[in-house]
Design a protein around this motif. Structure first.
Motif, PDB file in Angstrom:
ATOM      1  N   LEU A 168      28.590 -49.644  28.858  1.00  0.00           N
ATOM      2  CA  LEU A 168      28.520 -50.647  29.922  1.00  0.00           C
ATOM      3  C   LEU A 168      29.650 -51.676  29.839  1.00  0.00           C
ATOM      4  N   ALA A 169      29.894 -52.211  28.649  1.00  0.00           N
ATOM      5  CA  ALA A 169      30.965 -53.201  28.524  1.00  0.00           C
ATOM      6  C   ALA A 169      32.332 -52.629  28.927  1.00  0.00           C
ATOM      7  N   PRO A 170      32.709 -51.426  28.432  1.00  0.00           N
ATOM      8  CA  PRO A 170      33.967 -50.836  28.901  1.00  0.00           C
ATOM      9  C   PRO A 170      33.949 -50.528  30.404  1.00  0.00           C
ATOM     10  N   ALA A 171      32.778 -50.159  30.936  1.00  0.00           N
ATOM     11  CA  ALA A 171      32.691 -49.870  32.371  1.00  0.00           C
ATOM     12  C   ALA A 171      33.028 -51.110  33.192  1.00  0.00           C
ATOM     13  N   ILE A 172      32.510 -52.255  32.783  1.00  0.00           N
ATOM     14  CA  ILE A 172      32.775 -53.513  33.505  1.00  0.00           C
ATOM     15  C   ILE A 172      34.256 -53.863  33.427  1.00  0.00           C
ATOM     16  N   GLU A 173      34.829 -53.780  32.211  1.00  0.00           N
ATOM     17  CA  GLU A 173      36.248 -54.107  32.037  1.00  0.00           C
ATOM     18  C   GLU A 173      37.136 -53.163  32.844  1.00  0.00           C
ATOM     19  N   ILE A 231      32.612 -38.603  28.087  1.00  0.00           N
ATOM     20  CA  ILE A 231      33.220 -39.626  28.938  1.00  0.00           C
ATOM     21  C   ILE A 231      34.025 -40.614  28.105  1.00  0.00           C
ATOM     22  N   ALA A 232      33.517 -40.958  26.921  1.00  0.00           N
ATOM     23  CA  ALA A 232      34.236 -41.893  26.054  1.00  0.00           C
ATOM     24  C   ALA A 232      35.592 -41.328  25.634  1.00  0.00           C
ATOM     25  N   PHE A 233      35.625 -40.037  25.282  1.00  0.00           N
ATOM     26  CA  PHE A 233      36.913 -39.428  24.918  1.00  0.00           C
ATOM     27  C   PHE A 233      37.801 -39.259  26.142  1.00  0.00           C
ATOM     28  N   LEU A 290      35.887 -43.499  36.415  1.00  0.00           N
ATOM     29  CA  LEU A 290      35.556 -43.821  35.032  1.00  0.00           C
ATOM     30  C   LEU A 290      34.488 -44.907  34.900  1.00  0.00           C
ATOM     31  N   PRO A 291      34.597 -46.047  35.606  1.00  0.00           N
ATOM     32  CA  PRO A 291      33.548 -47.070  35.459  1.00  0.00           C
ATOM     33  C   PRO A 291      32.170 -46.549  35.848  1.00  0.00           C
ATOM     34  N   SER A 292      32.107 -45.808  36.947  1.00  0.00           N
ATOM     35  CA  SER A 292      30.830 -45.256  37.391  1.00  0.00           C
ATOM     36  C   SER A 292      30.291 -44.246  36.388  1.00  0.00           C
ATOM     37  N   ALA A 293      31.183 -43.421  35.817  1.00  0.00           N
ATOM     38  CA  ALA A 293      30.760 -42.406  34.857  1.00  0.00           C
ATOM     39  C   ALA A 293      30.214 -43.042  33.581  1.00  0.00           C
ATOM     40  N   LEU A 294      30.895 -44.081  33.093  1.00  0.00           N
ATOM     41  CA  LEU A 294      30.417 -44.777  31.903  1.00  0.00           C
ATOM     42  C   LEU A 294      29.044 -45.392  32.150  1.00  0.00           C
ATOM     43  N   ALA A 295      28.884 -46.047  33.287  1.00  0.00           N
ATOM     44  CA  ALA A 295      27.599 -46.670  33.618  1.00  0.00           C
ATOM     45  C   ALA A 295      26.519 -45.617  33.839  1.00  0.00           C
ATOM     46  N   PHE A 296      26.883 -44.497  34.436  1.00  0.00           N
ATOM     47  CA  PHE A 296      25.942 -43.398  34.661  1.00  0.00           C
ATOM     48  C   PHE A 296      25.372 -42.909  33.327  1.00  0.00           C
ATOM     49  N   ALA A 297      26.261 -42.687  32.351  1.00  0.00           N
ATOM     50  CA  ALA A 297      25.809 -42.225  31.040  1.00  0.00           C
ATOM     51  C   ALA A 297      24.907 -43.258  30.378  1.00  0.00           C
TER      52      ALA A 297
END
Length: 273
Positions: free
Chosen positions: A63-68, A141-143, A219-226
């Motif tokens: 979530l934090a990386p998704a926001i940034e 997604i992180a990688f 990417l932001p949506s994918a990170l938040a989705f996970a």
């Protein structure tokens, strides 16, 4: 290790990371060769630990990386992340309602999803497999995010997430294989079923890495989705299962395990990421 991983493409990095998490699932399943039963209090602590790891990973690694990342791409960060997070939970809810599966300690007539005549053992494996879909996606997604060259995405952070997910996969492997052994399965067959619950992680990881590496704007949506999918699993399944012993008595061991798991994942992510 990091130097070697850096030479690989994001998809192969994700494959390596999720093969590791699958391997730890197999290690947990391997406990069936040493035990025929497992103390429920100990299992509660391990499941609580898994829940804590997933909660911490959902924020610090996702979530934090998704926001940034959303802010750096000029998106409305709160909206993008909120939609992605809720979509992840909705996806897992739909899978939960559709895929036949059975939670630990329940009779076969309590199976969820579409009604089927599948064996109890298969239903138990599918229940744990549900956990592993968002976990594999998260690692992949992180990688994949590392390829975006954004400050919030680092190879060390992705490795920390894979380590954390791997740690909490250990009790999940045991949670499948040991109950199956208790029900009369041979040790080898119980092990094979237990490790099979983690096979979805490399598949989901490769899909997640390829998607975000190819389409950075998602990417932001994918990170938040996970993150949303992982929180759904924690609240719907892990925490309730960690709170009760046989006979229905409540326990604090799962809560303590959750606190420890959260702390361990936080340390991993902050120290390595």
């Amino acid at each position: 290790m990091l130097e070697w991983l850096a030479t690989l493409s994001p998809v192969f990095q994700a494959l390596t990371g999720t093969l590791f998490t699958w391997g730890v699932t197999a290690l947990g399943a391997g406990l069936v060769f040493f035990f025929k039963s497992f103390n429920k209090t100990v299992l509660n602590g391990m499941l609580g630990f898994a829940a804590g790891v997933m909660i911490a990973a959902s924020f610090w690694s996702l979530l934090a990386p998704a926001i940034e990342t959303a802010e750096s791409l000029g998106q409305t960060a709160w909206l993008t992340v909120a939609i992605g997070f809720l979509s992840g939970g909705l996806f897992l809810w739909l899978v939960d309602m559709t895929l036949p599966h059975l939670h630990m300690g329940l009779e076969k007539d309590k199976a969820e999803g579409i009604k089927t005549n599948w064996q109890r053992s298969v239903l138990l494996v599918l229940a744990i497999t549900l956990h592993n879909i968002p976990e594999g996606l998260a690692v992949g997604i992180a990688f994949g995010a590392v390829a975006s060259d954004l400050p919030s995405a680092s190879l060390a952070g992705a490795v920390a997430l894979a380590l954390g997910i791997g740690l909490q996969n250990f009790p999940e492997g045991a949670a499948v294989s040991i109950p199956l052994r208790r029900e009369g399965f041979s040790r080898t067959k119980a092990f094979l079923y237990g490790q099979a619950s983690g096979i979805v992680e490399p598949i989901a990881g490769v899909i997640g890495a390829y998607a975000v590496a190819s389409m950075q704007h998602v990417l932001p949506s994918a990170l938040a989705f996970a993150a949303g999918a992982m929180i759904y699993v924690v609240v719907e399944e892990l925490i309730p299962e960690a709170q009760y012993n046989e006979g229905g008595s409540s326990t604090n061991i799962g809560t303590i395990g959750c606190m420890i798991g959260f702390t361990v994942m936080m340390i991993l992510d902050v120290a390595l990421g």
